[in-house]
Design a protein around this motif. Structure first.
Motif, PDB file in Angstrom:
ATOM      1  N   TYR A 111       0.808  -1.218   0.000  1.00  0.00           N
ATOM      2  CA  TYR A 111       0.000   0.000   0.000  1.00  0.00           C
ATOM      3  C   TYR A 111       0.842   1.269   0.000  1.00  0.00           C
ATOM      4  CZ  TYR A 111      -4.652  -2.109   0.382  1.00  0.00           C
ATOM      5  OH  TYR A 111      -5.827  -2.764   0.119  1.00  0.00           O
ATOM      6  N   TYR A 124      -8.192   1.343  13.569  1.00  0.00           N
ATOM      7  CA  TYR A 124      -7.033   1.653  12.742  1.00  0.00           C
ATOM      8  C   TYR A 124      -6.039   2.559  13.463  1.00  0.00           C
ATOM      9  CZ  TYR A 124      -9.757  -0.121   8.777  1.00  0.00           C
ATOM     10  OH  TYR A 124     -10.488  -0.907   7.941  1.00  0.00           O
ATOM     11  N   ASP A 143      -1.498   3.330   9.435  1.00  0.00           N
ATOM     12  CA  ASP A 143      -2.219   2.314   8.665  1.00  0.00           C
ATOM     13  C   ASP A 143      -2.675   2.918   7.344  1.00  0.00           C
ATOM     14  OD1 ASP A 143      -3.956   0.313   7.655  1.00  0.00           O
ATOM     15  OD2 ASP A 143      -4.315  -0.412   9.682  1.00  0.00           O
ATOM     16  N   ARG A 190      -4.420   1.577   5.066  1.00  0.00           N
ATOM     17  CA  ARG A 190      -5.818   1.282   4.736  1.00  0.00           C
ATOM     18  C   ARG A 190      -6.705   2.428   5.209  1.00  0.00           C
ATOM     19  NH1 ARG A 190      -5.084  -4.629   7.289  1.00  0.00           N
ATOM     20  NH2 ARG A 190      -4.126  -3.228   8.808  1.00  0.00           N
ATOM     21  N   TYR A 191      -6.344   3.006   6.330  1.00  0.00           N
ATOM     22  CA  TYR A 191      -7.083   4.192   6.808  1.00  0.00           C
ATOM     23  C   TYR A 191      -6.793   5.376   5.888  1.00  0.00           C
ATOM     24  CZ  TYR A 191      -8.525   8.132   9.681  1.00  0.00           C
ATOM     25  OH  TYR A 191      -9.119   9.285  10.128  1.00  0.00           O
ATOM     26  N   LEU A 206      -8.316   4.502   2.157  1.00  0.00           N
ATOM     27  CA  LEU A 206      -9.682   4.004   1.967  1.00  0.00           C
ATOM     28  C   LEU A 206     -10.724   4.645   2.879  1.00  0.00           C
ATOM     29  CD1 LEU A 206      -8.775   0.199   1.647  1.00  0.00           C
ATOM     30  CD2 LEU A 206      -8.837   1.942  -0.150  1.00  0.00           C
ATOM     31  N   TYR A 243     -16.097   4.863   3.300  1.00  0.00           N
ATOM     32  CA  TYR A 243     -15.071   3.884   2.934  1.00  0.00           C
ATOM     33  C   TYR A 243     -15.185   3.635   1.448  1.00  0.00           C
ATOM     34  CZ  TYR A 243     -12.279  -0.437   3.129  1.00  0.00           C
ATOM     35  OH  TYR A 243     -11.318  -1.406   2.942  1.00  0.00           O
ATOM     36  N   MET A 246     -13.076   1.975  -2.123  1.00  0.00           N
ATOM     37  CA  MET A 246     -11.926   1.306  -2.734  1.00  0.00           C
ATOM     38  C   MET A 246     -11.904   1.571  -4.230  1.00  0.00           C
ATOM     39  SD  MET A 246     -10.448  -2.515  -2.027  1.00  0.00           S
ATOM     40  CE  MET A 246      -8.704  -2.835  -2.349  1.00  0.00           C
ATOM     41  N   ARG A 257       0.934  -2.988   4.609  1.00  0.00           N
ATOM     42  CA  ARG A 257      -0.208  -2.116   4.865  1.00  0.00           C
ATOM     43  C   ARG A 257       0.132  -0.873   5.712  1.00  0.00           C
ATOM     44  NH1 ARG A 257      -1.870  -5.031   1.163  1.00  0.00           N
ATOM     45  NH2 ARG A 257      -3.835  -6.197   1.255  1.00  0.00           N
ATOM     46  N   ARG A 291      -9.995  -5.042   9.999  1.00  0.00           N
ATOM     47  CA  ARG A 291      -9.397  -3.881   9.331  1.00  0.00           C
ATOM     48  C   ARG A 291      -9.192  -4.143   7.838  1.00  0.00           C
ATOM     49  NH1 ARG A 291      -6.593  -3.230  14.514  1.00  0.00           N
ATOM     50  NH2 ARG A 291      -5.121  -4.893  13.942  1.00  0.00           N
ATOM     51  N   GLU A 292      -8.852  -5.378   7.503  1.00  0.00           N
ATOM     52  CA  GLU A 292      -8.533  -5.710   6.127  1.00  0.00           C
ATOM     53  C   GLU A 292      -9.766  -5.960   5.269  1.00  0.00           C
ATOM     54  OE1 GLU A 292      -6.259  -6.464   2.770  1.00  0.00           O
ATOM     55  OE2 GLU A 292      -5.586  -5.676   4.706  1.00  0.00           O
TER      56      GLU A 292
END
Length: 487
Positions: A252, A312, A317, A319-320, A323, A342, A344, A388, A413-414
């Motif tokens: 990421y 998160y 992170d 992903r935070y 996304l 959220y 993607m 990540r 989280r994933e």
């Protein structure tokens, strides 16, 4: 009858009023199938086969939160259909005009049956015939897995004689729609998997991730066995899948910024990652996938709960960072209160739901944690975290219980909004009490036609709500053959 009345090449859903037309045209369309290339073209309709419209997974778990204040100030931002699922109203869900998940997955099953009916009758080379036949069995198995994990009781010894699904083996409109048992449904899935295993292709073709392979089957079976509680087999299949030479984790740190969108009155700028701009031409080739499946919502708004956001590391992170969009409600003219979004792929309409390398690491980590192998469980989950985090920090645990807790938090989280529904179901019947999840809603009274803002109400997701009602239109069209779930 709508459960199966689809014409494969037209991909059209027929109502009972069009049965006469169907009966006259279907044989003609079947007769037009002459070559294996025609059947392969059906499999290669990747966008159609990859999409799952699952509003239950989107709205019915603790990953989602619609506060009273958010709704009261922005009533036009939410549909009544979505709110029925948000409060898990069995009567409300049953009486919706349609159920896109049910019809969508049975549409795939019908097309798979078209292929299986014709595969031994058409011209073409044997290698292509074998591959397409395996594809059809795998398509049908995956669709039935999704359906059984929405509309039937969770997999448990006490539930195996409960209601399963109508098992459609043919394209014959007279085939029974009576629901098989849960055991028979799972046996049907396994039989299809055994047939799909005859595929010659070992690894995933990154140019065609919607085609079955031995590694795709192992990835699916890792999930299947995790959800049936056969942890040894799940671990073995995870390890087989992780041997893939073509499926890899996305770092990421390499994801670039995408477009920014600015608003005025009041001023705000929302910054998205490049993934938000990806359409099917890109997301179908997501390198983490063993097999292309994507959860879709036309409403384009996954609303993360405060509990999910709090999981998160908001500094490190990615992903935070990539996304989770603070104040993302502005995309839907929601100003007060500020609400996360959220997103993607494809402006928030698409999330990955097919088996991925990340999921295989999480499945492996969970099994090892439950078996008490804390060190190797953390090794697996931290392999994922290395891809990540902007500044990597390893998860640690002193014992089995801490390891399970850490792995499941990382799983959430994933895989938010995609696997949480399925996980809550399996947690409800396993033998580990710490897994049990209680989902409560502090909302308003939701009736079949709207929301009563004068009547606040607390909703609790009870065990009966873990089985989605079958749409009343489908039950009526079956002329009594399809039995509703008991509530």
């Amino acid at each position: 009858m709508r459960v199966f009345l689809y014409i494969g090449f037209a991909a059209a859903i027929l109502t009972t009023a069009s049965c006469k037309k169907y009966l006259s045209e279907e044989p003609k369309k079947q007769a037009s199938i002459k070559t294996v290339e025609q059947l392969e073209a059906l499999v290669n309709n990747a966008t159609e086969f990859s999409k799952e419209t699952n509003f239950t997974a989107t709205y019915s778990t603790d990953d989602t939160e619609i506060s009273k204040e958010l709704y009261k100030n922005n009533v036009t931002a939410f549909t009544v259909n979505s709110l029925q699922r948000y409060v898990s109203s069995t009567a409300g869900i049953e009486n919706l005009a349609t159920d896109e998940l049910w019809t969508g997955e049975f549409k795939k099953i019908f097309t798979a049956n078209v292929i299986l009916k014709n595969i031994d009758l058409v011209s073409g080379d044997e290698a292509s015939r074998r591959r397409v036949k395996a594809d059809a069995h795998f398509i049908r198995a995956m669709s039935y897995w999704i359906l059984v994990n929405n509309y039937c009781a969770p997999y448990a010894a006490a539930n195996m004689n409960s209601l399963g699904l109508p098992l459609k083996r043919t394209v014959d409109y007279e085939e029974s729609l009576k629901r098989a048992t849960l055991q028979e449904t799972y046996d049907f899935i396994l039989a299809d998997i055994e047939a799909a295993k005859k595929v010659a292709e070992v690894d995933v073709d990154p140019r065609k991730t919607w085609r079955v392979s031995q590694k795709a089957i192992s990835a699916f079976m890792s999930r299947y066995y995790l959800f049936t509680g056969d942890y040894d087999k799940s671990l073995a299949e995870s390890n087989k899948a992780l041997e893939s030479a073509t499926v890899s984790l996305v770092d990421y740190n390499t994801i670039l910024p995408g477009r920014s969108v600015s608003y005025s009155n009041p001023a705000a700028t929302l910054r998205y990652s490049q993934l938000n701009d990806w359409n099917a031409a890109k997301y179908l080739y997501w390198s983490e996938l063993y097999y292309s499946r994507y959860q879709y919502t036309g409403e384009q708004w996954y609303l993360p709960s405060s509990a999910l956001v709090a999981l998160y590391d908001q500094t490190n992170d990615l992903r935070y960072k990539h996304l989770m969009i603070p104040n993302g409600g502005r995309r839907f003219n929601v100003v007060t209160p500020a609400a996360y979004r959220y997103t993607m792929f494809t402006d928030g309409s698409i999330l990955v739901s097919g088996p991925t390398r990340a999921e295989m690491l999480l499945n492996k980590a969970e099994v090892l944690a439950r078996q008490g192998d804390v060190q190797n469980a953390l090794l697996a989950v931290n392999t994922l975290r290395q891809k990540r985090m902007s500044t990597y920090s390893a998860l640690t645990a002193a014992n089995k219980d801490e390891a399970i807790k850490q792995v499941l938090a990382e799983r959430r989280r994933e895989l938010p909004f995609v696997m949480r529904w399925y996980d809550i179901r399996r947690f409800s019947v396993n033998d580990y009490a710490a897994d049990n999840i209680t989902v409560k809603r502090d909302f308003y009274q939701v009736n079949r036609t709207g929301v009563d803002l004068s009547t606040p109400q607390i909703y609790t997701l009870e065990s009966k709500h873990l089985v989605v009602p079958i749409n009343g239109v489908e039950i009526d069209a079956s002329k009594g053959q399809i039995q509703q779930n008991p509530y």
